[in-house]
Design a protein around this motif. Sequence first.
Motif, PDB file in Angstrom:
ATOM      1  N   SER A 267       0.811  -1.217   0.000  1.00  0.00           N
ATOM      2  CA  SER A 267       0.000   0.000   0.000  1.00  0.00           C
ATOM      3  C   SER A 267       0.841   1.262   0.000  1.00  0.00           C
ATOM      4  O   SER A 267       0.308   2.366  -0.146  1.00  0.00           O
ATOM      5  CB  SER A 267      -0.933   0.016   1.214  1.00  0.00           C
ATOM      6  OG  SER A 267      -0.190  -0.047   2.418  1.00  0.00           O
ATOM      7  N   GLU A 357      -2.073  -4.212  -9.435  1.00  0.00           N
ATOM      8  CA  GLU A 357      -2.483  -2.856  -9.053  1.00  0.00           C
ATOM      9  C   GLU A 357      -1.496  -1.823  -9.589  1.00  0.00           C
ATOM     10  O   GLU A 357      -1.892  -0.786 -10.138  1.00  0.00           O
ATOM     11  CB  GLU A 357      -2.565  -2.750  -7.531  1.00  0.00           C
ATOM     12  CG  GLU A 357      -2.925  -1.361  -7.022  1.00  0.00           C
ATOM     13  CD  GLU A 357      -2.849  -1.254  -5.516  1.00  0.00           C
ATOM     14  OE1 GLU A 357      -2.391  -0.210  -5.026  1.00  0.00           O
ATOM     15  OE2 GLU A 357      -3.231  -2.230  -4.825  1.00  0.00           O
ATOM     16  N   SER A 358      -0.196  -2.116  -9.461  1.00  0.00           N
ATOM     17  CA  SER A 358       0.833  -1.193  -9.941  1.00  0.00           C
ATOM     18  C   SER A 358       0.728  -0.991 -11.450  1.00  0.00           C
ATOM     19  O   SER A 358       0.852   0.131 -11.949  1.00  0.00           O
ATOM     20  CB  SER A 358       2.225  -1.739  -9.586  1.00  0.00           C
ATOM     21  OG  SER A 358       3.244  -0.923 -10.128  1.00  0.00           O
ATOM     22  N   CYS A 360      -1.950  -1.337 -13.332  1.00  0.00           N
ATOM     23  CA  CYS A 360      -3.156  -0.547 -13.627  1.00  0.00           C
ATOM     24  C   CYS A 360      -2.897   0.940 -13.405  1.00  0.00           C
ATOM     25  O   CYS A 360      -3.340   1.784 -14.194  1.00  0.00           O
ATOM     26  CB  CYS A 360      -4.318  -1.011 -12.755  1.00  0.00           C
ATOM     27  SG  CYS A 360      -4.981  -2.636 -13.216  1.00  0.00           S
ATOM     28  N   ASP A 397      -7.425   1.878  -3.738  1.00  0.00           N
ATOM     29  CA  ASP A 397      -6.308   1.622  -4.646  1.00  0.00           C
ATOM     30  C   ASP A 397      -6.042   2.790  -5.582  1.00  0.00           C
ATOM     31  O   ASP A 397      -4.896   3.182  -5.798  1.00  0.00           O
ATOM     32  CB  ASP A 397      -6.587   0.366  -5.489  1.00  0.00           C
ATOM     33  CG  ASP A 397      -6.791  -0.873  -4.645  1.00  0.00           C
ATOM     34  OD1 ASP A 397      -6.221  -0.925  -3.538  1.00  0.00           O
ATOM     35  OD2 ASP A 397      -7.520  -1.790  -5.082  1.00  0.00           O
ATOM     36  N   GLU A 411     -11.451  -0.135  -7.429  1.00  0.00           N
ATOM     37  CA  GLU A 411     -11.024  -1.329  -6.698  1.00  0.00           C
ATOM     38  C   GLU A 411     -10.373  -2.268  -7.714  1.00  0.00           C
ATOM     39  O   GLU A 411     -10.986  -2.630  -8.720  1.00  0.00           O
ATOM     40  CB  GLU A 411     -12.228  -1.994  -6.032  1.00  0.00           C
ATOM     41  CG  GLU A 411     -11.891  -3.164  -5.151  1.00  0.00           C
ATOM     42  CD  GLU A 411     -11.325  -2.770  -3.786  1.00  0.00           C
ATOM     43  OE1 GLU A 411     -11.021  -3.684  -3.004  1.00  0.00           O
ATOM     44  OE2 GLU A 411     -11.189  -1.553  -3.518  1.00  0.00           O
ATOM     45  N   ILE A 412      -9.116  -2.653  -7.456  1.00  0.00           N
ATOM     46  CA  ILE A 412      -8.341  -3.437  -8.415  1.00  0.00           C
ATOM     47  C   ILE A 412      -8.138  -4.848  -7.883  1.00  0.00           C
ATOM     48  O   ILE A 412      -7.620  -5.037  -6.770  1.00  0.00           O
ATOM     49  CB  ILE A 412      -6.980  -2.759  -8.690  1.00  0.00           C
ATOM     50  CG1 ILE A 412      -7.202  -1.329  -9.212  1.00  0.00           C
ATOM     51  CG2 ILE A 412      -6.163  -3.567  -9.683  1.00  0.00           C
ATOM     52  CD1 ILE A 412      -5.928  -0.510  -9.325  1.00  0.00           C
ATOM     53  N   LYS A 413      -8.542  -5.837  -8.678  1.00  0.00           N
ATOM     54  CA  LYS A 413      -8.465  -7.230  -8.246  1.00  0.00           C
ATOM     55  C   LYS A 413      -7.871  -8.112  -9.337  1.00  0.00           C
ATOM     56  O   LYS A 413      -8.346  -8.111 -10.469  1.00  0.00           O
ATOM     57  CB  LYS A 413      -9.855  -7.755  -7.874  1.00  0.00           C
ATOM     58  CG  LYS A 413     -10.425  -7.203  -6.583  1.00  0.00           C
ATOM     59  CD  LYS A 413      -9.599  -7.686  -5.398  1.00  0.00           C
ATOM     60  CE  LYS A 413     -10.103  -7.079  -4.096  1.00  0.00           C
ATOM     61  NZ  LYS A 413      -9.236  -7.475  -2.953  1.00  0.00           N
ATOM     62  N   SER A 452     -10.449  -5.627 -13.059  1.00  0.00           N
ATOM     63  CA  SER A 452     -10.010  -6.997 -12.789  1.00  0.00           C
ATOM     64  C   SER A 452      -9.483  -7.631 -14.066  1.00  0.00           C
ATOM     65  O   SER A 452      -9.562  -7.044 -15.147  1.00  0.00           O
ATOM     66  CB  SER A 452     -11.167  -7.825 -12.225  1.00  0.00           C
ATOM     67  OG  SER A 452     -12.235  -7.882 -13.155  1.00  0.00           O
TER      68      SER A 452
END
Length: 480
Positions: A267, A357-358, A360, A397, A411-413, A452
């Motif tokens: 995070s 996540e990074s 994205c 995120d 929200e990243i999944k 996602s």
Amino acid sequence: MIEKVIGREEEKEIMLDILHSENAELLAVYGRRRVGKTFLIRNFFEEQIVFEFSGIHDANTKTQLENFSLALSTYSGSLPLSAPSNWLNGFKMLTNYLTPLLKKKKQVIFFDEFPWIHSPRSGFLQAFENFWNSWAVKQSNLIVVICGSSASWMIQKVVNNRGGLHNRVTKKIRLLPFTIAETELFLKSRNIKLDRYQVLQLYMVMGGIPHYLKEIKKGESTIKAVDRICFSKDGLLLDEFKNLYDSLFDNAGNHQVIIRALAKKGSGLTRQEIIAASKFTSGGGVTRLLDELTESGFITPYIPFDATVKNSIYKLTDEYSLFYIKFIENKKTSGKGTWIKYSTGNSWRVWSGIAFESICMKHVVQLKRALGIEGVYSETSVWRARNTAEDPGVQIDLLIDRQDKCINLCEIKFSIDEFTLTKKYAMELQQKETVFRSHTQTRKSIFLTMISTHGIKNADAFPDLVQNDITMEALFKSES
């Protein structure tokens, strides 16, 4: 051409403008090691380069001058020249060689690994300043290209120079790794056929670094490629980490301490948290370390929503560094089959979420296009609230704060298959939105946006929750 340049459209436009310029041009190119700077310059200016000289890492001035004279002898086609006694004489030799050539057409001279040539007592940078200001700037057919992997040095000593090179750089290129779309094109150009999920997995390990991607073989799956390149005894990335940082930074140990601290905290950390986690005795020098890592592309600062620069949260955004620390460094397991074993464990699931996540966050332009808001001015940020008696701790995120009075709360999944929303998770998402609105007092409309790999399987079960459902396919769209 030596080999077709994949992507790099903005950079090619800059270099084309230079070729058509009626004035002398000084182009500074910088970016992290292995990103393809030298390849791009040699390829684009293949027909114009009449002199190229590369600095030698950790060599003394005498050795650099000898290397310079050998390069000049090679390009001039003359017998080996005696090494100049100093850099002023070296540039005088170069001037004599270039003068007749510049009467005919545009010519390019290329200094690679520019920071390695200069040392405090070498006099190189001062001699280069004199060369440019007293002679080169007057040559309308001359293009001087200087290139370096130490981005922070290039910016401090060249781009933002306060001495003889102040405002002398006419064009600059900060070469970043390939986007994921460029990575796909690069692999296809080498006849490597992988589906987008496998390309994404490769990117999560190596990022868009051409030198690493060149190691992929035809007919090889991502798992097998990672196994061979990262865990075999002769694999390129088995011990690249130390070489990478040592080649870019003086006293690279401190830089690596920060990288390892950030690798433990997906995070991100504030400057003060980095100082504490790295066990630095004071904050002195930390700002410089953070700036150098940022300029070289290893970390990225994000300003939290409704906060200032001093509250920036730093994240490790170099894919290989994160992968190395998580899976290669100090691990007992290596050799054939290692990655297959790791890729089914819990540590893989945690890492894949952070890495995705990074990626994205590096491709916000593509995400905005998928949302249909590429024409709307917006600012991207992150947000977190600590756990209190009133509210639970919340981490968001990615936020896209739009000028049209809307906010995309993303929200990243990462998941192997379609992502399934559970009732518990849906409640957590609703709570995130509630806590965010309560803390920030924003009056903007909030759109919960799910990003996602393969989309949401049961979004209809919660019709009022997810406003936008974006898959990894959006990341592969070209920026042009």
